[in-house]
Write a protein that holds these residues in place. Structure first.
Motif, short mmCIF file in Angstrom:
data_model
loop_
_atom_site.label_atom_id
_atom_site.label_comp_id
_atom_site.label_asym_id
_atom_site.label_seq_id
_atom_site.Cartn_x
_atom_site.Cartn_y
_atom_site.Cartn_z
N UNK A 64 52.22 17.65 49.56
CA UNK A 64 51.64 17.43 48.26
C UNK A 64 52.46 16.53 47.40
N UNK A 65 51.87 15.33 47.08
CA UNK A 65 52.75 14.49 45.95
C UNK A 65 52.92 15.20 44.40
N UNK A 66 53.96 15.90 44.44
CA UNK A 66 54.12 16.42 43.00
C UNK A 66 55.38 15.82 42.24
N UNK A 67 55.13 15.00 41.12
CA UNK A 67 56.09 14.36 40.47
C UNK A 67 56.30 14.87 39.15
N UNK A 68 57.50 14.48 38.64
CA UNK A 68 57.84 14.77 37.26
C UNK A 68 58.33 13.34 36.74
N UNK A 69 58.49 13.43 35.52
CA UNK A 69 59.06 12.16 34.92
C UNK A 69 60.49 12.42 34.45
N UNK A 75 59.41 10.93 39.54
CA UNK A 75 60.47 11.34 40.73
C UNK A 75 59.79 12.43 41.42
N UNK A 76 60.01 12.59 42.68
CA UNK A 76 59.59 13.69 43.51
C UNK A 76 60.04 15.10 43.01
N UNK A 77 59.27 16.07 42.71
CA UNK A 77 59.71 17.29 42.18
C UNK A 77 60.03 18.23 43.30
N UNK A 78 60.75 19.12 42.86
CA UNK A 78 61.47 20.14 44.03
C UNK A 78 60.24 21.14 44.16
N UNK A 79 59.70 21.46 45.50
CA UNK A 79 58.96 22.30 45.56
C UNK A 79 59.04 23.28 46.67
N UNK A 80 58.26 24.60 46.72
CA UNK A 80 58.39 25.37 47.88
C UNK A 80 57.84 24.80 48.99
N UNK A 81 58.07 25.52 50.25
CA UNK A 81 57.80 24.81 51.53
C UNK A 81 56.02 25.19 51.68
N UNK A 82 55.51 26.21 51.29
CA UNK A 82 54.16 26.36 51.56
C UNK A 82 53.54 27.59 50.93
N UNK A 83 52.25 27.68 51.03
CA UNK A 83 51.52 28.65 50.24
C UNK A 83 50.67 29.25 51.33
N UNK A 84 50.33 30.55 51.07
CA UNK A 84 49.15 31.00 51.77
C UNK A 84 48.12 31.59 50.61
N UNK A 85 46.83 31.87 51.04
CA UNK A 85 46.02 32.58 50.07
C UNK A 85 44.68 33.05 50.81
N UNK A 86 44.31 34.04 50.04
CA UNK A 86 42.90 34.60 50.52
C UNK A 86 42.03 34.64 49.38
N UNK A 87 40.93 35.26 49.27
CA UNK A 87 40.09 35.07 47.89
C UNK A 87 40.65 35.95 46.94
N UNK A 88 41.66 36.95 47.12
CA UNK A 88 41.96 37.84 46.16
C UNK A 88 43.62 37.36 45.78
N UNK A 89 44.22 37.07 46.67
CA UNK A 89 45.81 36.78 46.54
C UNK A 89 46.28 35.10 46.99
N UNK A 90 47.25 34.88 46.27
CA UNK A 90 47.99 33.90 46.38
C UNK A 90 49.39 33.99 46.73
N UNK A 91 50.03 33.16 47.43
CA UNK A 91 51.43 33.63 47.95
C UNK A 91 52.10 32.35 48.00
N UNK A 92 53.12 32.25 47.31
CA UNK A 92 54.29 30.93 47.40
C UNK A 92 55.37 31.20 48.14
N UNK A 93 55.71 30.49 49.24
CA UNK A 93 56.82 30.72 50.30
C UNK A 93 57.58 29.51 50.32
N UNK A 94 59.04 30.02 50.20
CA UNK A 94 60.09 28.97 50.50
C UNK A 94 60.89 29.63 51.73
N UNK A 95 60.97 28.64 52.43
CA UNK A 95 61.64 28.87 53.71
C UNK A 95 63.13 28.44 53.87
N UNK A 96 64.04 29.12 54.22
CA UNK A 96 65.68 28.59 54.19
C UNK A 96 66.13 29.21 55.62
#
Length: 170
Positions: A64-69, A75-96
């Protein structure tokens, strides 16, 4: 710039569990992906889903092209690796996959925070919000990380879990 994260969503297959993989490519340009086979892919995190059909996956970093000035330039913004979601829940995920030091923790929290910020008001659509920082080289997290988790909660209003097993989403 407002980005529609859902334009990048894919449906997860109906399975008991699946893995999330951050590919180990030399250039670091490939996005994370869902894997259904532990024998062919090295999972960075395992996701419980108990044969549900309402899981969706979004590869964020390198997708996803996320940019900051910065000094007037995009410039490309630093972002997490992935997201999961269901109708009730959103989950942000960083993989290291870091072995030494705690820099991975600080970098991962920053990447999660940036992505949550870009997601913005969409958060209000969800009853449950989660963030995971998964380090496949350090799956057991010492209690000293409790302070970092509290700081993350104060800043983002989302509970941060530091582990490689992602519990079933509501």
């Amino acid at each position: 710039m407002q980005v529609n994260f859902y334009d990048y969503a894919t449906t997860v297959n109906k399975v008991k569990e699946f893995g999330l993989v951050d590919p180990d490519d030399k250039e670091g340009k490939k996005p994370a992906f869902v894997s259904y086979d532990k024998t062919t892919d090295k999972w960075n995190a395992t996701v419980e889903c108990n044969n549900r059909t309402d899981y969706s996956f979004i590869a964020v970093d390198n997708n996803i092209p996320l940019t900051v000035k910065n000094n007037g330039k995009d410039e490309t913004a630093s972002s997490c690796d992935a997201m999961l979601y269901t109708p009730k829940t959103v989950c942000f995920i960083e993989l290291k996959a870091d072995k030494k030091g705690n820099d991975w923790l600080n970098r991962g929290m920053e990447q999660l925070t940036n992505t949550i910020s870009f997601f913005g008001k969409e958060l209000n659509k969800y009853e449950n919000k989660r963030a995971y920082l998964c380090n496949s080289k350090r799956p057991f997290v010492p209690s000293i990380h409790k302070i970092a988790q509290q700081q993350f909660m104060q800043k983002n209003k989302i509970v941060l879990r530091i582990k490689t097993e992602i519990e079933e989403l509501k």
